[in-house]
Scaffold this motif. Structure first.
Motif, PDB file in Angstrom:
ATOM      1  N   PRO A  24       0.686  -1.293  -0.009  1.00  0.00           N
ATOM      2  CA  PRO A  24      -0.097   0.201   0.061  1.00  0.00           C
ATOM      3  C   PRO A  24       0.863   1.490   0.046  1.00  0.00           C
ATOM      4  N   ALA A  25       1.765   1.072   0.494  1.00  0.00           N
ATOM      5  CA  ALA A  25       2.840   2.330   0.671  1.00  0.00           C
ATOM      6  C   ALA A  25       3.334   2.728  -0.682  1.00  0.00           C
ATOM      7  N   SER A  26       3.928   1.727  -1.619  1.00  0.00           N
ATOM      8  CA  SER A  26       4.242   1.956  -2.826  1.00  0.00           C
ATOM      9  C   SER A  26       3.202   2.516  -3.664  1.00  0.00           C
ATOM     10  N   LYS A  27       2.020   2.148  -3.428  1.00  0.00           N
ATOM     11  CA  LYS A  27       0.728   2.313  -4.276  1.00  0.00           C
ATOM     12  C   LYS A  27       0.567   3.801  -4.461  1.00  0.00           C
ATOM     13  N   GLN A  28       1.134   4.560  -3.306  1.00  0.00           N
ATOM     14  CA  GLN A  28       0.917   6.110  -3.230  1.00  0.00           C
ATOM     15  C   GLN A  28       1.758   6.624  -4.345  1.00  0.00           C
ATOM     16  N   THR A  29       2.817   6.068  -4.620  1.00  0.00           N
ATOM     17  CA  THR A  29       3.419   6.667  -6.106  1.00  0.00           C
ATOM     18  C   THR A  29       2.619   6.540  -7.236  1.00  0.00           C
ATOM     19  N   GLU A  30       2.454   7.552  -7.912  1.00  0.00           N
ATOM     20  CA  GLU A  30       1.615   7.022  -9.221  1.00  0.00           C
ATOM     21  C   GLU A  30       2.291   7.495 -10.317  1.00  0.00           C
ATOM     22  N   SER A  31       2.229   7.044 -11.678  1.00  0.00           N
ATOM     23  CA  SER A  31       3.149   7.535 -12.753  1.00  0.00           C
ATOM     24  C   SER A  31       2.855   9.039 -13.011  1.00  0.00           C
ATOM     25  N   GLN A  32       3.878   9.838 -13.077  1.00  0.00           N
ATOM     26  CA  GLN A  32       3.663  11.320 -13.201  1.00  0.00           C
ATOM     27  C   GLN A  32       2.999  11.658 -14.553  1.00  0.00           C
ATOM     28  N   GLY A  33       3.587  10.853 -15.565  1.00  0.00           N
ATOM     29  CA  GLY A  33       3.055  10.981 -16.970  1.00  0.00           C
ATOM     30  C   GLY A  33       3.151  12.625 -17.372  1.00  0.00           C
ATOM     31  N   GLU A  34       2.134  12.925 -17.853  1.00  0.00           N
ATOM     32  CA  GLU A  34       2.039  14.239 -18.308  1.00  0.00           C
ATOM     33  C   GLU A  34       1.037  15.130 -17.531  1.00  0.00           C
ATOM     34  N   ASN A  35       0.684  14.757 -16.237  1.00  0.00           N
ATOM     35  CA  ASN A  35      -0.218  15.358 -15.649  1.00  0.00           C
ATOM     36  C   ASN A  35       0.169  16.739 -15.366  1.00  0.00           C
ATOM     37  N   SER A  36      -0.823  17.819 -15.726  1.00  0.00           N
ATOM     38  CA  SER A  36      -0.457  19.134 -15.642  1.00  0.00           C
ATOM     39  C   SER A  36      -1.600  19.868 -14.886  1.00  0.00           C
ATOM     40  N   ILE A  37      -1.210  20.965 -14.542  1.00  0.00           N
ATOM     41  CA  ILE A  37      -2.415  21.767 -13.676  1.00  0.00           C
ATOM     42  C   ILE A  37      -2.058  23.350 -14.108  1.00  0.00           C
ATOM     43  N   GLU A  38      -3.336  23.854 -14.198  1.00  0.00           N
ATOM     44  CA  GLU A  38      -3.217  25.414 -14.652  1.00  0.00           C
ATOM     45  C   GLU A  38      -3.129  26.240 -13.721  1.00  0.00           C
ATOM     46  N   VAL A  39      -2.411  27.133 -13.606  1.00  0.00           N
ATOM     47  CA  VAL A  39      -2.227  28.320 -12.399  1.00  0.00           C
ATOM     48  C   VAL A  39      -2.762  29.483 -12.974  1.00  0.00           C
ATOM     49  N   THR A  40      -3.840  30.195 -12.149  1.00  0.00           N
ATOM     50  CA  THR A  40      -4.405  31.287 -12.614  1.00  0.00           C
ATOM     51  C   THR A  40      -4.030  32.661 -12.903  1.00  0.00           C
ATOM     52  N   GLY A  41      -2.787  32.933 -12.211  1.00  0.00           N
ATOM     53  CA  GLY A  41      -2.133  33.860 -12.094  1.00  0.00           C
ATOM     54  C   GLY A  41      -2.401  34.930 -11.153  1.00  0.00           C
ATOM     55  N   TYR A  42      -3.346  34.372 -10.244  1.00  0.00           N
ATOM     56  CA  TYR A  42      -3.769  35.307  -9.087  1.00  0.00           C
ATOM     57  C   TYR A  42      -3.299  34.706  -7.960  1.00  0.00           C
ATOM     58  N   THR A  43      -3.123  35.380  -6.870  1.00  0.00           N
ATOM     59  CA  THR A  43      -2.313  35.199  -5.635  1.00  0.00           C
ATOM     60  C   THR A  43      -3.016  36.003  -4.335  1.00  0.00           C
ATOM     61  N   TRP A  44      -2.665  35.722  -3.114  1.00  0.00           N
ATOM     62  CA  TRP A  44      -3.196  36.511  -2.052  1.00  0.00           C
ATOM     63  C   TRP A  44      -1.912  37.431  -1.569  1.00  0.00           C
ATOM     64  N   ASP A  45      -2.145  38.636  -0.994  1.00  0.00           N
ATOM     65  CA  ASP A  45      -0.857  39.427  -0.511  1.00  0.00           C
ATOM     66  C   ASP A  45      -0.531  39.188   0.912  1.00  0.00           C
ATOM     67  N   HIS A  46      -1.246  38.232   1.435  1.00  0.00           N
ATOM     68  CA  HIS A  46      -0.820  37.805   2.795  1.00  0.00           C
ATOM     69  C   HIS A  46      -1.016  36.247   2.896  1.00  0.00           C
TER      70      HIS A  46
END
Ligand code: ZN
Length: 294
Positions: A24-46
């Motif tokens: 089960p411990a090794s199951k946690q690592t999954e193939s990275q593949g080409e997984n990607s995520i979009e970042v909106t370009g917005y943040t908080w100032d604190h």
């Protein structure tokens, strides 16, 4: 030689136990593949982000479990952020980020994030929505999250559904958009599942990009750098993993042993390890029995 037999049996039992724990411990690592995520370009100032939660206790469609689901989803983010910051020293600045919830029983102001509910979103297939208002170039003034108790299909949200939707929408309030991988909490489609989804290292890595200005300061200033709207993939040094959810942040209704066991048996690696362990045990028992015979 009963002591030798006992020792051998203990050794085998430990081996079997080790095998079942390792898989089960090794199951946690999954193939990275080409997984990607979009970042909106917005943040908080604190970095301490206040969250107002406005439960609709007087509505017929309201379920008290929705409040639990929201608090658990929030804690899930806080825990995952701390774990990622502790595991990767180059992103230790993330440890300063904290979502702080307050339960309010009326409309209030002065918060960063406002979480509220309606019975049903009127349009399309929406079940959750996050809307940011921006105060300067890339800094959010506040963010309003609207959650639906019922999908347009008629499906009534369970505690698990609500937690998955809250975690997804909170990701948006932290400047993340959608992930290409269907197993990720930020996948564009939230499906109805039996279990709560875990936050991934990709989500956290994207967060490190959104809050990169924190490498220099705890407060966003005019000289801080805005995050860039982009598509983020994990660097080769970081594996795609899911962060384990603390037991106290799991929905009480779903965590019974039967469901957990069924989930375990659905995983082929675990099935193989059990078969191997049982076969090993059987062979040993037969060997011992044969040696006993005169
Ligand atoms: Zn979304």
């Amino acid at each position: 030689m009963p002591n030798v037999r006992k020792l051998a049996l203990t050794y085998i039992l430990l081996l079997v136990l080790g095998l079942t724990l390792l898989v089960p411990a090794s199951k946690q690592t999954e193939s990275q593949g080409e997984n990607s995520i979009e970042v909106t370009g917005y943040t908080w100032d604190h970095s301490t982000i206040s969250v107002s939660i406005f439960p609709r206790e007087n509505k017929s469609w309201w379920k008290p479990s929705y409040l639990n689901a929201t608090l658990h989803g929030l804690a899930q983010w806080n825990d995952a952020i701390q774990e990622f910051a502790a595991n990767h020293t180059e992103f230790s600045y993330l440890s300063g980020i904290r979502l702080v919830p307050t339960i309010n029983h009326e409309n209030v102001s002065g918060f960063d994030i406002y979480i509220g509910w309606i019975e049903e979103c009127g349009n399309e297939s929406t079940i959750g929505q996050s809307r940011a208002t921006i105060k300067s170039q890339c800094v959010m003034r506040n963010n309003t999250v609207c959650l639906a108790a019922k999908a347009p299909s008629g499906h009534v949200m369970t505690e698990v559904d609500m937690q998955n939707i809250v975690v997804h929408e909170l990701g948006h309030t932290l400047g993340l958009y959608h992930c290409s991988y269907s197993g990720d909490v930020l996948y564009s489609i939230v499906d109805y599942r039996a279990a709560v989804k875990q936050i991934s290292s990709l989500d956290l890595y994207a967060l490190s990009q959104t809050f990169e200005w924190m490498t220099n300061s705890t407060q966003f200033t005019s000289s801080s750098t805005c995050p860039q709207e982009s598509n983020v993939t994990l660097p080769s040094s970081i594996s795609y993993i899911h962060f384990t959810i603390a037991a106290e942040n799991l929905p009480a209704s779903t965590q019974n042993l039967i469901e957990y066991t069924i989930e375990l048996f659905q995983c082929p690696e675990i099935l193989v390890s059990i078969v191997v362990a049982v076969t090993l045990l059987a062979v040993l028992v037969i060997l011992f029995k044969r040696r006993k015979k005169p």
